[in-house]
Design an enzyme around this catalytic site. Sequence first.
Site, mmCIF file in Angstrom:
data_model
loop_
_atom_site.group_PDB
_atom_site.id
_atom_site.type_symbol
_atom_site.label_atom_id
_atom_site.label_comp_id
_atom_site.label_asym_id
_atom_site.label_seq_id
_atom_site.Cartn_x
_atom_site.Cartn_y
_atom_site.Cartn_z
ATOM 1 N N SER A 29 -19.342 -2.116 -3.982
ATOM 2 C CA SER A 29 -17.909 -2.017 -3.703
ATOM 3 C C SER A 29 -17.626 -0.987 -2.614
ATOM 4 O O SER A 29 -16.477 -0.755 -2.277
ATOM 5 C CB SER A 29 -17.152 -1.641 -4.982
ATOM 6 N N ASN A 53 -17.337 5.029 -15.305
ATOM 7 C CA ASN A 53 -16.172 4.326 -15.859
ATOM 8 C C ASN A 53 -14.939 5.224 -15.927
ATOM 9 O O ASN A 53 -13.841 4.810 -15.549
ATOM 10 C CB ASN A 53 -16.497 3.756 -17.237
ATOM 11 N N HIS A 110 25.939 -20.906 -2.898
ATOM 12 C CA HIS A 110 25.320 -22.184 -2.518
ATOM 13 C C HIS A 110 25.233 -22.332 -0.997
ATOM 14 O O HIS A 110 25.232 -23.448 -0.481
ATOM 15 C CB HIS A 110 26.104 -23.377 -3.089
ATOM 16 N N SER A 141 8.193 -17.634 22.705
ATOM 17 C CA SER A 141 7.389 -18.830 22.489
ATOM 18 C C SER A 141 6.507 -19.029 23.719
ATOM 19 O O SER A 141 6.912 -18.705 24.834
ATOM 20 C CB SER A 141 8.316 -20.026 22.295
ATOM 21 N N LYS A 188 13.221 -19.240 23.927
ATOM 22 C CA LYS A 188 13.103 -18.811 22.537
ATOM 23 C C LYS A 188 12.994 -17.306 22.344
ATOM 24 O O LYS A 188 12.344 -16.610 23.102
ATOM 25 C CB LYS A 188 11.863 -19.462 21.892
ATOM 26 N N ASN A 202 12.263 -15.363 18.813
ATOM 27 C CA ASN A 202 12.012 -15.703 17.411
ATOM 28 C C ASN A 202 11.998 -14.482 16.488
ATOM 29 O O ASN A 202 11.510 -13.432 16.868
ATOM 30 C CB ASN A 202 10.675 -16.445 17.292
ATOM 31 N N GLU A 204 10.085 -13.324 9.488
ATOM 32 C CA GLU A 204 9.281 -14.421 8.934
ATOM 33 C C GLU A 204 7.975 -13.907 8.338
ATOM 34 O O GLU A 204 7.520 -14.385 7.294
ATOM 35 C CB GLU A 204 8.990 -15.457 10.025
ATOM 36 N N TYR A 220 -15.030 -1.010 -20.486
ATOM 37 C CA TYR A 220 -15.194 -1.363 -19.077
ATOM 38 C C TYR A 220 -15.986 -2.657 -18.916
ATOM 39 O O TYR A 220 -16.957 -2.904 -19.632
ATOM 40 C CB TYR A 220 -15.907 -0.225 -18.319
ATOM 41 N N GLN A 245 -13.839 -4.028 -11.267
ATOM 42 C CA GLN A 245 -14.049 -3.578 -9.886
ATOM 43 C C GLN A 245 -13.145 -4.371 -8.938
ATOM 44 O O GLN A 245 -12.863 -3.936 -7.826
ATOM 45 C CB GLN A 245 -15.526 -3.756 -9.512
ATOM 46 N N LYS A 273 -9.391 -3.107 -7.037
ATOM 47 C CA LYS A 273 -9.029 -2.296 -5.878
ATOM 48 C C LYS A 273 -8.476 -3.079 -4.700
ATOM 49 O O LYS A 273 -7.441 -2.712 -4.130
ATOM 50 C CB LYS A 273 -10.232 -1.460 -5.443
#
Length: 460
Positions: free
Chosen positions: A22, A109, A155, A276, A282, A284, A289, A316, A321, A324
């Site tokens: 790890s 541990n 709505h 774009s 454009k 954007n 997003e 454990y 592991q 993380k």
Amino acid sequence: MKLWSGRFGKETDALVNRLNASIAFDARLYEEDIAGSIAHAQMLGACGIIAQKDADAIVKGLEEIRTDIRAGKVEFSEENEDIHMNIETLLTARIGEAGKRLHTARSRNDQVAVDFRMYVRGEIPVIVGQLAEFLTVLCHRAEEYKTAVMPGYTHLQRAQPVSFAQYLMAYAAMLCRDVTRLEDCQKRLNVCPLGSGALAGTTYPIDRFMTARALDFDGPMGNSLDGVSDRDYALELLSCLCVLMMHLSRLAEEVILWCSWEFKFVELDDAYATGSSIMPQKKNPDVAELVRGKTGRVYGDLMGLLTAMKGLPLAYNKDMQEDKEPVFDAVDTVELCVPVFSAMVETMKVLPDNMRRAAGRGFINATDCADYLTRKGMPFRDAYTVVGKLVAGCARQGRTLEELTLPELTSVSPLFEEDVYEALKLETCMEQRKSYGGPATGEIARQIAETERFAAARRK
Ligand code: ARG
């Protein structure tokens, strides 16, 4: 050679090493790991479990290793699996015999459990600080647009008049809850698992209160099996971050709509928009997003860890592991998204005239028209019907309520008088909504003041 190679007769398979190691991601915990080891060594010395001179040598060695890691002078090895064994191996290589005494009365541990808890504890104030900055931005922008009328929607249909300030302060209210949720998680996580050992505590006369104090915990965790098995704090953090990202993604969605030619309520600053490769016209809203998109990723982080933890027997298990990477990923994502999003909101150009124009269509003063008749004595339900008919007629003719002449109005109800035109003005409609929490400017001023106080107490 591995620290645990004692009972093994063969080298570990290379692929197993890769699967098992790890260090590629937990190297990030070196500060916490060294702090935890220093506290442990000092306690071992103070309790007479190891000689004081060995404890001193360990502390000094760990501090030197820390300096070298900070300076980028240390290379970790996959052979040593994780950050804990890498540092212990380095320590023994540097100080010899004494280094081999550090792991007395400890296991990886409880070591990893305390490291990870301290990591989460350290990131919460960072995120809270970023949210406090964002809240301040929202307050400033709301202050600028306290009287800017815009259509409020249900709505996504124009509903009733609100102000742009009230809109922003609604998001501020959500972010305040995100802050208090994180602070709540912080309070609960601040107990120390160190001294839980592998799972069953230890036969050495350790002082868990001493290590807990040294590491700024409120106290030691009360059950050693729980101490090494608990990842609730990581799940709580991820849950908080999911809700926070959900809030950001809702605001992101609004910004994306507001930037469209169909709305044109805001225009993003050039530094916070992208172009774009083919369409020269454009501009954007990629920031919004991406924040919306990354929300899915943070949800995935929570789901990943919840699923990894599901069904694990005590105590454990190596599955843990896997705790993380999702937490690091979610923290990195949030810590990148919040300041960028905040800067985007701070710099975006607001177009109140377009908001006002949109508010002028869609009969958002229809409720106010009914309220007018109600104030003059008509039961609200009847007033609702009368105005409904007026709206239907206007819609057919492409007119608005305030464009109707007084004779046209009185033909449906004699209660209409000259003062109806004042009552139907959107500015009046908004300003009269003085109910607690409503869009009237006085109410917004209260919300801004309260939020500014909340944020100021938490800004870095
Ligand atoms: N690298 C491990 C983790 O992150 C440390 C704990 C290892 N414990 C063990 N019994 N193998 O969970």
